[in-house]
Design a protein around this motif. Sequence first.
Motif, mmCIF file in Angstrom:
data_model
loop_
_atom_site.group_PDB
_atom_site.id
_atom_site.type_symbol
_atom_site.label_atom_id
_atom_site.label_comp_id
_atom_site.label_asym_id
_atom_site.label_seq_id
_atom_site.Cartn_x
_atom_site.Cartn_y
_atom_site.Cartn_z
ATOM 1 N N CYS A 162 0.893 -1.169 -0.090
ATOM 2 C CA CYS A 162 0.115 -0.092 -0.065
ATOM 3 C C CYS A 162 0.826 1.323 0.114
ATOM 4 O O CYS A 162 1.754 1.346 0.746
ATOM 5 C CB CYS A 162 -1.030 0.085 1.189
ATOM 6 N N ASN A 164 -0.605 4.499 0.851
ATOM 7 C CA ASN A 164 -1.181 5.419 1.589
ATOM 8 C C ASN A 164 -0.928 6.041 2.487
ATOM 9 O O ASN A 164 -1.215 6.948 2.925
ATOM 10 C CB ASN A 164 -2.956 4.764 1.324
ATOM 11 N N PHE A 165 -0.353 5.204 3.327
ATOM 12 C CA PHE A 165 0.295 5.633 4.835
ATOM 13 C C PHE A 165 -0.913 6.490 5.341
ATOM 14 O O PHE A 165 -0.618 7.252 6.000
ATOM 15 C CB PHE A 165 1.619 6.545 4.485
ATOM 16 N N CYS A 166 -2.265 5.617 5.794
ATOM 17 C CA CYS A 166 -3.016 5.979 6.714
ATOM 18 C C CYS A 166 -2.176 6.316 7.996
ATOM 19 O O CYS A 166 -1.598 5.372 8.359
ATOM 20 C CB CYS A 166 -4.218 5.227 6.840
ATOM 21 N N TYR A 168 -2.771 5.670 10.994
ATOM 22 C CA TYR A 168 -2.835 4.708 12.122
ATOM 23 C C TYR A 168 -2.281 3.287 11.644
ATOM 24 O O TYR A 168 -2.327 2.496 12.526
ATOM 25 C CB TYR A 168 -4.504 4.591 12.472
ATOM 26 N N CYS A 169 -1.959 3.195 10.291
ATOM 27 C CA CYS A 169 -1.912 1.752 9.778
ATOM 28 C C CYS A 169 -0.251 1.391 9.518
ATOM 29 O O CYS A 169 0.461 2.191 9.021
ATOM 30 C CB CYS A 169 -2.744 1.826 8.380
ATOM 31 N N VAL A 171 0.376 -1.149 7.793
ATOM 32 C CA VAL A 171 0.360 -2.089 6.583
ATOM 33 C C VAL A 171 1.665 -1.618 5.685
ATOM 34 O O VAL A 171 2.489 -2.585 5.283
ATOM 35 C CB VAL A 171 -1.044 -2.215 5.723
ATOM 36 N N PRO A 172 1.796 -0.451 5.274
ATOM 37 C CA PRO A 172 2.945 0.090 4.594
ATOM 38 C C PRO A 172 4.223 -0.398 4.769
ATOM 39 O O PRO A 172 5.148 -0.637 3.911
ATOM 40 C CB PRO A 172 2.609 1.555 4.276
ATOM 41 N N GLN A 206 -4.462 -4.863 -0.918
ATOM 42 C CA GLN A 206 -4.657 -3.894 0.126
ATOM 43 C C GLN A 206 -5.470 -2.856 -0.354
ATOM 44 O O GLN A 206 -6.096 -2.009 0.559
ATOM 45 C CB GLN A 206 -3.276 -3.313 0.790
ATOM 46 N N HIS A 242 -10.585 1.267 -1.591
ATOM 47 C CA HIS A 242 -10.186 2.252 -0.802
ATOM 48 C C HIS A 242 -11.142 3.506 -1.210
ATOM 49 O O HIS A 242 -11.179 3.749 -2.573
ATOM 50 C CB HIS A 242 -8.951 3.042 -1.100
ATOM 51 N N ARG A 281 -6.844 10.068 4.997
ATOM 52 C CA ARG A 281 -7.618 9.103 4.461
ATOM 53 C C ARG A 281 -7.718 9.550 3.057
ATOM 54 O O ARG A 281 -8.293 8.956 2.118
ATOM 55 C CB ARG A 281 -8.990 8.735 5.162
HETATM 56 S S1 SF4 Z 1 -5.649 1.517 6.097
HETATM 57 FE FE1 SF4 Z 1 -5.583 0.418 4.156
HETATM 58 S S2 SF4 Z 1 -5.248 2.118 2.614
HETATM 59 FE FE2 SF4 Z 1 -4.679 2.790 4.647
HETATM 60 S S3 SF4 Z 1 -2.233 2.399 4.929
HETATM 61 FE FE3 SF4 Z 1 -3.605 0.607 5.700
HETATM 62 S S4 SF4 Z 1 -3.652 -0.798 3.966
HETATM 63 FE FE4 SF4 Z 1 -3.333 1.060 2.941
#
Ligand code: SF4
Length: 444
Positions: A162, A164-166, A168-169, A171-172, A206, A242, A281
């Motif tokens: 991903c 996007n670097f939300c 709180y996340c 995942v990236p 993702q 998204h 977001r």
């Molecule tokens: S919430 Fe989803 S869109 Fe946002 S950084 Fe995490 S994986 Fe990526």
Amino acid sequence: MEKGARNLKSLKFYVHTFGCQMNKNDSERIAGILSTAGGKISNSPEESDIIIVNTCAVREKAEEKLYSYLGRLATFKKKKKSTIGVVGCVAQLYGSELLEKKPFIDFVLGPDNYNQISEIIHSNHEEKFASTSWSQDYNEIPHEKTFRESNISAYVTIMEGCNNFCSYCIVPFARGREKCRPMQNIIEEIQSLADKGYKEIQLLGQNVNSYKDPDTGKDFSILLKEANQTEGIEWIRFITSHPKNFTKKIATTMKEAEKVCHQLHLPVQSGSSSVLKRMNRGYTREEYLEKITILRNLMPDISFSTDIIAGFPGETEEEFQETLSILEEVRFNNIFSFRYSPRPLTVACQEKDTISFEEKRRRLIEVQDLQKKIQLELNKSLIGRDLKVLCTGKSKKAPHIYSGRNEGHQVVNFKSKNDVIGCFVDVHIASYGPYSLHGEAIKQ
Ligand code: SF4
């Protein structure tokens, strides 16, 4: 230092999965690699020579569950000298640190390194081993090897990572930047699933809406249209979308491609534009609601689900009330709701978390109570309707009852005179609960 080669043919392996559909599909692919190399899949970690733990880092609670599970494995290891491998997001984030903290772990592999798994086990390294390198391209694992749990509905990964670097996340950091799988390989996998008799596919990534074929640049709408051509596959779903990348073009394709289910998981996270801004977001409440309206105008029967985070740092009572009001406004068919939990490396985790655990809990319960009420109302309105259901098995609680999902992805439990597992069945809905519908098969 190598102890010498080991023959996988004599070994039993067990894969334990934490987390999302992407992790489940990765575990299916890992099991496929090991069984192709001759290993025998087992349902019991106690009886297995190799235990693979596929991990999730997305929430604090998932990590806590992992460490408690690893504690149990440490006990097995004392009795039986199993090889223990930790893979997935936690493996990627902590790498060799995990080997130091948990000395009973033999190897650690990040998501881009699964192709090495049978070689590591086969060569039987005496030294501990961690591989968390990234590759720039999608890491293709031959799909023929995938050891699927279901022979009716299959996951097909189309992209990973991903950009996007939300705020709180994690995942990236755990999954790296977006990497898209060549469309040709995806379509070949879907075709081979159709040839094997699969009825439904779920495209995974993702952020599937930002999919682009790495060779041709063809986008997600084109992928949906191509998948829609596959003879034999009857339902196509996709997750995760998204909102910022969900275009009118994708919505129109959903309407026009007859196999694409009128069902969408569109994570809103908060109903407050100011919180959404702090979450990075990339959309406001109004923009999100506009997309919902466009989709409902195109497909009045569409069902929506979403994700909600309760108690994001600094979330005021007023902002929280906006989350409750968006639930009322959209009337989602289902939600996945969580208390905010700080994740390392993220921007939000550097902010002062001023909302107490009790207050986050109170907000989460309020979200869940409201959603339960909405779901009861929505499900009540389906009484007397005949719904098309893909039967995927029998109910775990009542083995004489069949179970499946309708196009809206709601669980439907039903009675049937015939064995209908793997079939589409019309079910007459007679009763309901907040999380499932109940009825009887009327046509087989
Ligand atoms: S919430 Fe989803 S869109 Fe946002 S950084 Fe995490 S994986 Fe990526």
